[in-house]
Motif scaffolding. Structure first.
Motif, PDB file in Angstrom:
ATOM      1  N   VAL A   1     -82.613 -58.638 -61.193  1.00 46.79           N
ATOM      2  CA  VAL A   1     -81.107 -59.102 -60.521  1.00 46.79           C
ATOM      3  C   VAL A   1     -79.832 -58.493 -60.912  1.00 46.79           C
ATOM      4  CG1 VAL A   1     -80.109 -61.475 -60.465  1.00 46.79           C
ATOM      5  CG2 VAL A   1     -82.386 -61.277 -60.359  1.00 46.79           C
ATOM      6  N   ARG A   2     -79.092 -58.163 -60.957  1.00 52.85           N
ATOM      7  CA  ARG A   2     -78.315 -57.408 -61.291  1.00 52.85           C
ATOM      8  C   ARG A   2     -76.193 -57.871 -60.753  1.00 52.85           C
ATOM      9  NH1 ARG A   2     -77.520 -51.458 -60.503  1.00 52.85           N
ATOM     10  NH2 ARG A   2     -78.449 -51.897 -58.714  1.00 52.85           N
ATOM     11  N   GLY A   3     -75.700 -58.765 -61.070  1.00 53.66           N
ATOM     12  CA  GLY A   3     -74.457 -58.811 -60.949  1.00 53.66           C
ATOM     13  C   GLY A   3     -73.544 -58.871 -61.236  1.00 53.66           C
TER      14      GLY A   3
ATOM     15  N   GLU B   1     -67.003 -59.614 -65.206  1.00 54.09           N
ATOM     16  CA  GLU B   1     -68.799 -60.071 -65.600  1.00 54.09           C
ATOM     17  C   GLU B   1     -69.662 -60.140 -65.424  1.00 54.09           C
ATOM     18  OE1 GLU B   1     -68.091 -64.660 -66.145  1.00 54.09           O
ATOM     19  OE2 GLU B   1     -66.391 -64.641 -66.256  1.00 54.09           O
ATOM     20  N   PRO B   2     -70.476 -58.825 -65.774  1.00 50.08           N
ATOM     21  CA  PRO B   2     -72.046 -58.461 -65.387  1.00 50.08           C
ATOM     22  C   PRO B   2     -72.936 -59.239 -65.516  1.00 50.08           C
ATOM     23  CG  PRO B   2     -70.729 -56.977 -67.033  1.00 50.08           C
ATOM     24  CD  PRO B   2     -69.845 -57.690 -67.132  1.00 50.08           C
ATOM     25  N   ILE B   3     -74.170 -59.810 -65.042  1.00 47.89           N
ATOM     26  CA  ILE B   3     -75.114 -60.143 -65.658  1.00 47.89           C
ATOM     27  C   ILE B   3     -76.082 -59.484 -65.076  1.00 47.89           C
ATOM     28  CG2 ILE B   3     -74.190 -62.620 -65.210  1.00 47.89           C
ATOM     29  CD1 ILE B   3     -76.721 -62.394 -63.040  1.00 47.89           C
ATOM     30  N   GLU B   4     -77.385 -58.847 -65.771  1.00 46.75           N
ATOM     31  CA  GLU B   4     -79.076 -58.490 -64.968  1.00 46.75           C
ATOM     32  C   GLU B   4     -79.987 -59.248 -66.470  1.00 46.75           C
ATOM     33  OE1 GLU B   4     -80.043 -54.005 -65.211  1.00 46.75           O
ATOM     34  OE2 GLU B   4     -78.451 -54.383 -66.242  1.00 46.75           O
ATOM     35  N   ILE B   5     -80.373 -59.342 -65.041  1.00 51.12           N
ATOM     36  CA  ILE B   5     -82.045 -59.700 -66.170  1.00 51.12           C
ATOM     37  C   ILE B   5     -83.597 -58.744 -65.294  1.00 51.12           C
ATOM     38  CG2 ILE B   5     -81.170 -61.934 -66.519  1.00 51.12           C
ATOM     39  CD1 ILE B   5     -82.871 -63.159 -64.260  1.00 51.12           C
ATOM     40  N   ILE B   6     -84.387 -58.793 -65.866  1.00 57.99           N
ATOM     41  CA  ILE B   6     -85.912 -58.215 -65.540  1.00 57.99           C
ATOM     42  C   ILE B   6     -86.882 -59.270 -66.123  1.00 57.99           C
ATOM     43  CG2 ILE B   6     -87.567 -57.185 -65.905  1.00 57.99           C
ATOM     44  CD1 ILE B   6     -85.108 -54.844 -66.003  1.00 57.99           C
ATOM     45  N   VAL B   7     -87.173 -60.299 -65.012  1.00 55.24           N
ATOM     46  CA  VAL B   7     -88.368 -61.420 -64.897  1.00 55.24           C
ATOM     47  C   VAL B   7     -89.136 -60.769 -63.824  1.00 55.24           C
ATOM     48  CG1 VAL B   7     -86.224 -62.751 -65.768  1.00 55.24           C
ATOM     49  CG2 VAL B   7     -86.875 -62.253 -63.322  1.00 55.24           C
ATOM     50  N   PRO B   8     -90.729 -62.258 -64.555  1.00 57.42           N
ATOM     51  CA  PRO B   8     -91.952 -61.850 -63.639  1.00 57.42           C
ATOM     52  C   PRO B   8     -91.269 -63.286 -62.776  1.00 57.42           C
ATOM     53  CG  PRO B   8     -91.979 -62.918 -65.907  1.00 57.42           C
ATOM     54  CD  PRO B   8     -91.152 -61.951 -66.205  1.00 57.42           C
TER      55      PRO B   8
ATOM     56  N   SER C   1     -90.209 -51.768 -48.443  1.00 53.45           N
ATOM     57  CA  SER C   1     -91.434 -50.759 -48.140  1.00 53.45           C
ATOM     58  C   SER C   1     -92.515 -51.931 -48.458  1.00 53.45           C
ATOM     59  CB  SER C   1     -91.411 -49.423 -49.074  1.00 53.45           C
ATOM     60  OG  SER C   1     -91.488 -49.652 -50.345  1.00 53.45           O
ATOM     61  N   GLU C   2     -93.494 -51.253 -48.372  1.00 55.74           N
ATOM     62  CA  GLU C   2     -94.906 -51.470 -48.817  1.00 55.74           C
ATOM     63  C   GLU C   2     -95.019 -52.117 -50.325  1.00 55.74           C
ATOM     64  OE1 GLU C   2     -99.698 -51.541 -48.046  1.00 55.74           O
ATOM     65  OE2 GLU C   2     -98.404 -50.453 -46.492  1.00 55.74           O
ATOM     66  N   GLU C   3     -93.659 -51.712 -51.121  1.00 54.99           N
ATOM     67  CA  GLU C   3     -94.684 -51.949 -52.734  1.00 54.99           C
ATOM     68  C   GLU C   3     -93.680 -52.266 -53.308  1.00 54.99           C
ATOM     69  OE1 GLU C   3     -96.967 -51.927 -54.431  1.00 54.99           O
ATOM     70  OE2 GLU C   3     -98.609 -52.149 -52.832  1.00 54.99           O
ATOM     71  N   ASN C   4     -91.979 -52.360 -51.918  1.00 52.67           N
ATOM     72  CA  ASN C   4     -90.797 -52.025 -53.068  1.00 52.67           C
ATOM     73  C   ASN C   4     -89.730 -53.311 -51.842  1.00 52.67           C
ATOM     74  OD1 ASN C   4     -87.955 -51.590 -53.266  1.00 52.67           O
ATOM     75  ND2 ASN C   4     -88.813 -50.427 -55.059  1.00 52.67           N
ATOM     76  N   LEU C   5     -88.596 -53.967 -52.574  1.00 53.09           N
ATOM     77  CA  LEU C   5     -87.305 -54.737 -51.864  1.00 53.09           C
ATOM     78  C   LEU C   5     -86.167 -54.900 -52.666  1.00 53.09           C
ATOM     79  CD1 LEU C   5     -87.543 -57.081 -49.476  1.00 53.09           C
ATOM     80  CD2 LEU C   5     -87.795 -58.746 -50.874  1.00 53.09           C
ATOM     81  N   GLN C   6     -85.499 -54.582 -51.931  1.00 49.61           N
ATOM     82  CA  GLN C   6     -83.579 -54.105 -52.285  1.00 49.61           C
ATOM     83  C   GLN C   6     -83.433 -55.375 -51.290  1.00 49.61           C
ATOM     84  OE1 GLN C   6     -82.722 -50.113 -53.118  1.00 49.61           O
ATOM     85  NE2 GLN C   6     -84.939 -49.569 -53.911  1.00 49.61           N
ATOM     86  N   ILE C   7     -82.871 -56.072 -52.382  1.00 49.85           N
ATOM     87  CA  ILE C   7     -81.464 -56.258 -51.529  1.00 49.85           C
ATOM     88  C   ILE C   7     -80.116 -56.650 -52.030  1.00 49.85           C
ATOM     89  CG2 ILE C   7     -80.814 -59.465 -51.162  1.00 49.85           C
ATOM     90  CD1 ILE C   7     -83.546 -59.505 -51.698  1.00 49.85           C
ATOM     91  N   LYS C   8     -78.668 -56.173 -51.594  1.00 49.67           N
ATOM     92  CA  LYS C   8     -77.500 -56.453 -51.746  1.00 49.67           C
ATOM     93  C   LYS C   8     -77.196 -57.180 -51.139  1.00 49.67           C
ATOM     94  CE  LYS C   8     -78.197 -51.654 -53.502  1.00 49.67           C
ATOM     95  NZ  LYS C   8     -78.526 -50.232 -53.056  1.00 49.67           N
ATOM     96  N   ALA C   9     -75.837 -57.864 -52.103  1.00 48.41           N
ATOM     97  CA  ALA C   9     -75.031 -58.756 -51.179  1.00 48.41           C
ATOM     98  C   ALA C   9     -73.561 -58.315 -51.748  1.00 48.41           C
ATOM     99  CB  ALA C   9     -74.955 -59.830 -51.236  1.00 48.41           C
TER     100      ALA C   9
ATOM    101  N   LEU D   1     -74.256 -58.613 -56.163  1.00 44.15           N
ATOM    102  CA  LEU D   1     -75.243 -59.066 -56.252  1.00 44.15           C
ATOM    103  C   LEU D   1     -76.570 -57.718 -56.020  1.00 44.15           C
ATOM    104  CD1 LEU D   1     -76.965 -61.062 -57.480  1.00 44.15           C
ATOM    105  CD2 LEU D   1     -77.458 -62.305 -54.880  1.00 44.15           C
ATOM    106  N   ALA D   2     -77.283 -57.011 -56.619  1.00 44.04           N
ATOM    107  CA  ALA D   2     -78.772 -56.276 -56.314  1.00 44.04           C
ATOM    108  C   ALA D   2     -79.539 -56.995 -56.991  1.00 44.04           C
ATOM    109  CB  ALA D   2     -78.078 -55.339 -56.756  1.00 44.04           C
ATOM    110  N   ILE D   3     -81.004 -57.373 -56.482  1.00 42.58           N
ATOM    111  CA  ILE D   3     -82.041 -57.864 -56.345  1.00 42.58           C
ATOM    112  C   ILE D   3     -83.447 -56.728 -55.939  1.00 42.58           C
ATOM    113  CG2 ILE D   3     -83.626 -59.749 -56.034  1.00 42.58           C
ATOM    114  CD1 ILE D   3     -80.691 -61.615 -54.889  1.00 42.58           C
ATOM    115  N   GLN D   4     -83.754 -55.863 -57.790  1.00 45.01           N
ATOM    116  CA  GLN D   4     -85.140 -55.234 -56.713  1.00 45.01           C
ATOM    117  C   GLN D   4     -86.343 -55.959 -57.126  1.00 45.01           C
ATOM    118  OE1 GLN D   4     -84.711 -51.254 -56.736  1.00 45.01           O
ATOM    119  NE2 GLN D   4     -86.842 -51.459 -56.486  1.00 45.01           N
TER     120      GLN D   4
END
Length: 148
Positions: free
Chosen positions: A9-11, A22-29, A110-118, A134-137
Motif C-alpha cells: 500500500v502506497r499513499g 505525507e507519503p505512507i508505504e507498507i508491505i504486509v502479508p 491478472s491471474e496473479e496480480n491485482l493493482q488498484i489506484k485511486a 492511493l495505490a495498492i498492489q
C-alpha cells in the motif's frame, strides 16, 4: 489468485497551503478473496507499537473502492468516481468528519496480480485539506519479484 498474498500500500497526501507531502508505504502479508464479482483484501497494520493491530478490509467492485479500518482507528471510506462520500474517522484523540471525492479509480487484474489506484480529494470538517493518491498492489505471498 492465491488466498495468501503480499499487499503493498502506497499513499500520498499533498497538502494545500504549504505544498507538503505525507507519503505512507507498507508491505504486509494478507488474505485475498473474490466473491460475487468483488475483490476482498484483509491485512493487519501496527499503528502504534503498544496497541493492538488495526484490521484493514478493502473491497473493490464495479461501483468503487471501500476501505475499512477497525482497531486503534476506525473508519469506513467509500471511493466512488465523481461522487463525494462522507464518513467519520475515529482515533484515540477524537473523531473527525471526512469527505472523500474520488477523481480517478483504476483496477488492473491478472491471474496473479491485482493493482488498484485511486486519486481523491480529502475534506476534513467541510474544508478541503489535501489531494491524495492511493495505490495498492497485490501478489501471491511466494512471488519472488514484487513489481510496482
Amino acid at each position: 489468485m492465491q488466498k495468501e498474498v503480499l499487499i503493498h500500500v502506497r499513499g500520498l497526501q499533498m497538502m494545500d497551503a504549504q505544498g507538503d507531502q505525507e507519503p505512507i508505504e507498507i508491505i504486509v502479508p494478507g488474505q485475498y478473496y473474490f466473491r460475487n464479482g468483488s475483490h476482498y483484501l484483509r491485512y493487519e497494520e501496527l499503528l502504534d507499537e503498544t496497541a493492538e493491530p488495526t484490521i484493514n478490509y478493502i473491497k473493490v467492485s464495479g461501483t468503487g473502492l471501500e476501505v475499512s479500518k477497525k482497531g486503534l482507528v476506525n473508519v469506513h471510506m467509500v471511493f466512488e468516481q465523481g461522487k463525494k462520500n462522507m464518513t467519520y474517522y475515529t482515533t484515540p484523540y477524537g473523531t473527525l468528519q471526512m469527505g472523500i471525492s474520488a477523481t480517478n479509480l483504476e483496477l488492473t487484474e491478472s491471474e496473479e496480480n491485482l493493482q488498484i489506484k485511486a486519486d481523491y480529494a480529502l475534506d476534513m470538517n467541510e474544508e478541503h485539506v489535501a489531494d491524495c493518491y492511493l495505490a495498492i498492489q497485490v501478489q501471491p505471498r511466494d512471488c519472488k519479484d514484487f513489481v510496482l
